[in-house]
Design a protein around this motif. Structure first.
Motif, PDB file in Angstrom:
ATOM      1  N   SER A 140      -8.720  -4.191  -7.052  1.00  0.00           N
ATOM      2  CA  SER A 140      -7.651  -4.527  -6.110  1.00  0.00           C
ATOM      3  C   SER A 140      -8.263  -4.683  -4.727  1.00  0.00           C
ATOM      4  CB  SER A 140      -6.590  -3.417  -6.096  1.00  0.00           C
ATOM      5  OG  SER A 140      -5.574  -3.743  -5.170  1.00  0.00           O
ATOM      6  N   THR A 145      -1.639  -2.766  -4.128  1.00  0.00           N
ATOM      7  CA  THR A 145      -0.723  -3.537  -4.971  1.00  0.00           C
ATOM      8  C   THR A 145      -0.076  -2.591  -5.993  1.00  0.00           C
ATOM      9  OG1 THR A 145      -2.190  -5.412  -4.683  1.00  0.00           O
ATOM     10  CG2 THR A 145      -0.561  -5.593  -6.440  1.00  0.00           C
ATOM     11  N   GLN A 284      -2.006 -20.051 -11.335  1.00  0.00           N
ATOM     12  CA  GLN A 284      -2.006 -19.240 -10.106  1.00  0.00           C
ATOM     13  C   GLN A 284      -2.757 -19.962  -8.999  1.00  0.00           C
ATOM     14  OE1 GLN A 284      -4.272 -15.609  -9.785  1.00  0.00           O
ATOM     15  NE2 GLN A 284      -3.385 -15.170  -7.805  1.00  0.00           N
TER      16      GLN A 284
HETATM   17  O1  PA5 Z   1      -4.496 -14.488  -5.042  1.00  0.00           O
HETATM   18  C1  PA5 Z   1      -4.047 -13.467  -4.533  1.00  0.00           C
HETATM   19  O2  PA5 Z   1      -4.323 -13.151  -3.371  1.00  0.00           O
HETATM   20  C2  PA5 Z   1      -3.152 -12.532  -5.310  1.00  0.00           C
HETATM   21  O3  PA5 Z   1      -2.824 -13.008  -6.538  1.00  0.00           O
HETATM   22  C3  PA5 Z   1      -3.848 -11.201  -5.505  1.00  0.00           C
HETATM   23  O4  PA5 Z   1      -5.041 -11.447  -6.221  1.00  0.00           O
HETATM   24  C4  PA5 Z   1      -2.980 -10.225  -6.255  1.00  0.00           C
HETATM   25  O5  PA5 Z   1      -1.759 -10.072  -5.611  1.00  0.00           O
HETATM   26  C5  PA5 Z   1      -3.675  -8.886  -6.369  1.00  0.00           C
HETATM   27  O6  PA5 Z   1      -3.977  -8.389  -5.114  1.00  0.00           O
HETATM   28  P1  PA5 Z   1      -4.960  -7.174  -4.911  1.00  0.00           P
HETATM   29  O7  PA5 Z   1      -6.301  -7.579  -5.401  1.00  0.00           O
HETATM   30  O8  PA5 Z   1      -4.957  -6.908  -3.434  1.00  0.00           O
HETATM   31  O9  PA5 Z   1      -4.399  -6.003  -5.697  1.00  0.00           O
END
Ligand code: PA5
Length: 448
Positions: A140, A145, A284
């Motif tokens: 993360s 998150t 994504q």
């Molecule tokens: O692309 C992104 O920024 C998001 O999909 C993050 O990867 C996702 O929300 C996970 O965030 P994090 O790595 O801070 O837990």
């Protein structure tokens, strides 16, 4: 030839070649914005040179940690969501036998968790882990998150109960920010092995950092070859390669030309079930990068021929706002032939002796022809084979195309302001300190 090919011949039913090439100057400008770091969101361009900047020592370090975890685990649980899991899942699924999870002698099993808040999923996972020798990789960037954070809470406590705090700490690896965030603080205080997500690499562009590479290496996949493929894609898509020879430029131009003609939805199509999660990663990448300011192509995905039996009708004859991008693999890894059947009750003996891949290819060609005739233009992208090299190539190719496409659309492809809205409401409803007033308003609105 051994290269990724982009074929636009089946979009010219709707857009003229000139209309795609009209975007050449714009795309060339966008290439420079990227390479000179002068476009929107340029503080998040760390991904651009990752394939050439990652060192042998860094790769060795990742491989070494992967071997240690492999040696001490029958299961490795990868905790992360969005960009912190989809790239690894895409590569592992693309490059593993479809039945790895059922093959007893293939260890460790890789399980992804913390990518939902489903109580049953995580409770069942804990039940399974009760009798397993397992390790955890928690990923993360922000460290806060909700989904991975609460999943890691339960897993950490479970592992500590199972093997004790010291042994648990040696089986937990954290991938997070260099210095900020809750996970960094926890990892440092518990003495976990850590890897860093560079500040200038956003989640969905992070597959070529330890975020993707460590889980991929744990699955036994050659990450050196994967990075080699990405490096070749970096060369093939740079501004020094002419527009008509540059696959990322052509793909970015074609999808924008189609969007300008009213094609608002792009369906990424595969004919290889192993690519299902590559599509999820791609969704994504493009969705979070382009869907903003009321603009952007909606990225969807289907697995064919499976989904021809569920979504085929809509694609052929429904609302004409779709175009497809078919991602195909030229050479299968195995050989399987349709056998002859003396009774021929299914009347399919005309297929006897043909390879499944030939039948699949004819299904693919027939589908593309039917869909483009039916008003669904089709971009075709092919790679020679499913190997670490070509999956690495695909990752970089799509990232580069996505950045160029986002700039062509006029948005900042590297931020994601919209993902905060649901979190604010969720926190307000769950009573997070500081969110009380919002919580009251929302409860009233929802009649709670
Ligand atoms: O692309 C992104 O920024 C998001 O999909 C993050 O990867 C996702 O929300 C996970 O965030 P994090 O790595 O801070 O837990």
């Amino acid at each position: 030839m051994n290269q990724l090919k982009v074929d636009l011949s089946n979009i010219y039913t709707l857009v003229a070649k000139d209309e795609v090439f009209a975007l050449k100057t714009k795309i060339a400008q966008n290439q420079l914005l990227l390479e000179q770091g002068t476009g929107k969101g340029s503080d998040f361009l760390g991904w651009l040179n990752l394939p050439s900047s990652i060192t042998k020592e860094q790769l060795y370090d990742i491989q070494h940690t992967a071997s240690e975890l492999r040696a001490k685990s029958d299961v490795v649980v990868i905790v992360g969501i969005g960009g912190s899991y989809l790239g690894a899942k895409a590569a592992i699924d693309s490059l593993s036998s479809s039945f790895t999870q059922l093959t007893e002698d293939v260890l460790p099993k890789i399980i992804f968790a913390g990518n939902s808040i489903c109580e049953d999923y995580h409770a069942e996972l804990l039940e399974l882990l009760e009798t397993k020798r397992y390790s955890i990789v928690v990923i993360s960037k922000s460290g806060t998150t909700t989904e991975p954070a609460i999943t890691f809470r339960v897993l950490k406590q479970h592992l500590e109960r199972q093997v004790g705090k010291t042994e648990a700490a040696s089986r937990i690896v954290a991938i997070t920010d260099l210095s900020k965030g809750a996970l960094r603080k926890l990892a440092d205080s518990e003495g976990y092995r850590t890897f860093v997500i560079p500040d200038d690499v956003g989640g969905r562009f992070s597959v070529l950092t330890p975020v993707g590479l460590l889980p991929i290496a744990i699955a036994g996949i050659d990450i050196v070859k994967l990075v080699e493929g990405a490096r070749k894609a970096m060369d093939d898509t740079s501004s020094s390669v002419a527009f008509d020879q540059n696959p990322a430029c052509i793909y970015a131009a074609a999808r924008n030309a189609l969007y300008q003609k009213g094609k608002k939805v792009e369906i990424l199509v595969n004919f290889t079930p192993r690519l299902h999660y590559l599509t999820e990663w791609w969704k994504q990448l493009f969705g979070e990068s382009e869907g903003k300011e009321g603009k952007g192509i909606f990225p969807a995905g289907v697995d064919f021929t499976t989904d021809l039996h569920s979504m085929g009708q809509y694609i052929q004859e429904g609302e004409r706002m779709l175009f497809e991008t078919v991602l195909s693999v030229e050479k299968p890894s195995h050989r399987l032939v349709v056998p002859d059947d003396p009774d021929n009750l299914d009347q399919l003996n005309f297929l006897s002796g043909k390879r499944f891949s030939e039948v699949n290819l004819m299904a693919q060609m027939g589908t593309i022809a039917a869909h483009s005739d039916g008003g669904v233009p089709c971009i075709s992208i092919s790679i020679p084979e499913l190997s670490p090299y070509w999956v690495g190539y695909l990752f970089y190719f799509f990232e580069r195309a996505c950045a160029l496409s986002g700039y062509t659309l006029g948005v900042n492809p590297f931020d994601q302001p919209g993902v905060e809205a649901y979190k604010r409401n969720m926190f307000a409803l769950l009573g997070k300190p500081g969110y009380e007033a919002d919580g009251r308003k929302l409860r009233e609105k929802l009649g709670l």
